[in-house]
Design a protein around this motif. Structure first.
Motif, mmCIF file in Angstrom:
data_model
loop_
_atom_site.group_PDB
_atom_site.id
_atom_site.type_symbol
_atom_site.label_atom_id
_atom_site.label_comp_id
_atom_site.label_asym_id
_atom_site.label_seq_id
_atom_site.Cartn_x
_atom_site.Cartn_y
_atom_site.Cartn_z
ATOM 1 N N GLN A 112 -7.416 2.930 -6.477
ATOM 2 C CA GLN A 112 -7.027 4.269 -5.946
ATOM 3 C C GLN A 112 -7.671 4.471 -4.661
ATOM 4 O OE1 GLN A 112 -5.008 6.424 -7.815
ATOM 5 N NE2 GLN A 112 -4.470 4.570 -8.791
ATOM 6 N N GLU A 113 -7.541 3.548 -3.818
ATOM 7 C CA GLU A 113 -8.545 3.595 -2.545
ATOM 8 C C GLU A 113 -7.605 3.834 -1.273
ATOM 9 O OE1 GLU A 113 -10.466 4.762 -0.011
ATOM 10 O OE2 GLU A 113 -11.896 4.142 -1.275
ATOM 11 N N VAL A 114 -7.259 5.145 -1.121
ATOM 12 C CA VAL A 114 -6.242 5.483 0.145
ATOM 13 C C VAL A 114 -6.500 4.732 1.419
ATOM 14 C CG1 VAL A 114 -5.382 7.316 -1.048
ATOM 15 C CG2 VAL A 114 -7.196 7.511 0.882
ATOM 16 N N ASP A 122 0.792 -1.135 -0.067
ATOM 17 C CA ASP A 122 0.157 0.023 -0.011
ATOM 18 C C ASP A 122 0.840 1.279 -0.097
ATOM 19 O OD1 ASP A 122 0.185 0.913 2.985
ATOM 20 O OD2 ASP A 122 -0.617 -0.995 3.338
ATOM 21 N N ASP A 123 0.330 2.102 -0.397
ATOM 22 C CA ASP A 123 1.032 3.839 -0.447
ATOM 23 C C ASP A 123 0.022 4.669 -0.457
ATOM 24 O OD1 ASP A 123 -0.214 4.229 -3.009
ATOM 25 O OD2 ASP A 123 1.561 3.280 -4.018
ATOM 26 N N ASP A 124 0.348 6.014 -0.644
ATOM 27 C CA ASP A 124 -0.356 6.971 -0.199
ATOM 28 C C ASP A 124 -1.497 7.305 -1.464
ATOM 29 O OD1 ASP A 124 1.330 7.784 -2.319
ATOM 30 O OD2 ASP A 124 1.775 9.747 -1.419
ATOM 31 N N ARG A 125 -1.528 6.256 -2.179
ATOM 32 C CA ARG A 125 -2.581 6.295 -3.349
ATOM 33 C C ARG A 125 -3.403 5.151 -3.520
ATOM 34 N NH1 ARG A 125 1.501 7.581 -8.219
ATOM 35 N NH2 ARG A 125 2.261 5.416 -7.443
ATOM 36 N N GLY A 126 -3.228 4.006 -2.710
ATOM 37 C CA GLY A 126 -4.018 2.550 -2.645
ATOM 38 C C GLY A 126 -2.922 1.486 -2.737
ATOM 39 N N PHE A 127 -3.688 0.475 -3.363
ATOM 40 C CA PHE A 127 -2.585 -0.658 -3.763
ATOM 41 C C PHE A 127 -2.005 -0.607 -4.876
ATOM 42 C CE2 PHE A 127 -5.293 -3.573 -0.492
ATOM 43 C CZ PHE A 127 -4.820 -3.020 0.361
ATOM 44 N N GLU A 128 -0.654 -1.147 -4.882
ATOM 45 C CA GLU A 128 0.049 -1.279 -6.150
ATOM 46 C C GLU A 128 0.641 -2.614 -6.119
ATOM 47 O OE1 GLU A 128 2.047 1.626 -8.143
ATOM 48 O OE2 GLU A 128 0.794 3.337 -7.068
#
Length: 166
Positions: A51-53, A32-38
């Protein structure tokens, strides 16, 4: 880090990546990051899954295909599941609407056979280890009566405090 020879290699990811989980085949890493899962591979690049923070702490199922994770609401955290491509998001835990406060359900981890998910919950006023099926059914304490002398204190959503070994 290669545990055999001690060499270190940075994984291609965005600057604020946290809570990594390896795919069962060892080829991909979701974080996870500040924009969702990658998702990334050792050779990169990263690919956004959503794009779910508010999604935090992904944990890939042992067979692949699904990911269990935390969803941070304003006043509590619950556990959800989704397909590894980000589709099929479903809530597994929920707070009793008649309860005096919203319960937290955090730190989900899969059993090695993928039949159970262990997690921490404070639904009874103290942190306990619970288990449930991947569809959210059969939620029950793993250690009825608690674990005397063992305390849990999740400091923030996204901490991986439980691990299930074979």
């Amino acid at each position: 880090v290669d545990t055999w020879d001690g060499t270190y290699r940075d994984v291609p990811a965005v600057p604020y990546a946290s809570n990594p989980t390896w795919s069962p085949d060892g080829q991909r890493i979701m974080y996870d990051d500040d924009r969702g899962f990658e998702v990334t591979t050792l050779s990169g690049p990263s690919q956004a899954i959503n794009q779910e923070v508010r999604f935090r702490n992904p944990n890939w199922s042992p067979a692949g295909g699904q990911v269990v994770f935390e969803y941070k609401y304003q006043d509590h955290t619950d556990i959800y599941i989704m397909n590894e491509d980000g589709s099929g998001v479903a809530r597994l835990t929920a707070t009793d609407p008649l309860a005096p406060r919203a319960a937290n359900n955090v730190s989900p981890t899969w059993s090695p056979d993928g039949q159970w998910i262990a997690f921490l919950t404070d639904r009874n006023g103290q942190w306990e280890v619970y288990v449930m099926r991947p569809d959210g059914s059969q939620q029950q304490p793993l250690f009825p009566g608690g674990l005397p002398g063992v305390g849990f204190n999740p400091g923030s959503p996204g901490e991986r405090l439980l691990s299930w070994s074979r």
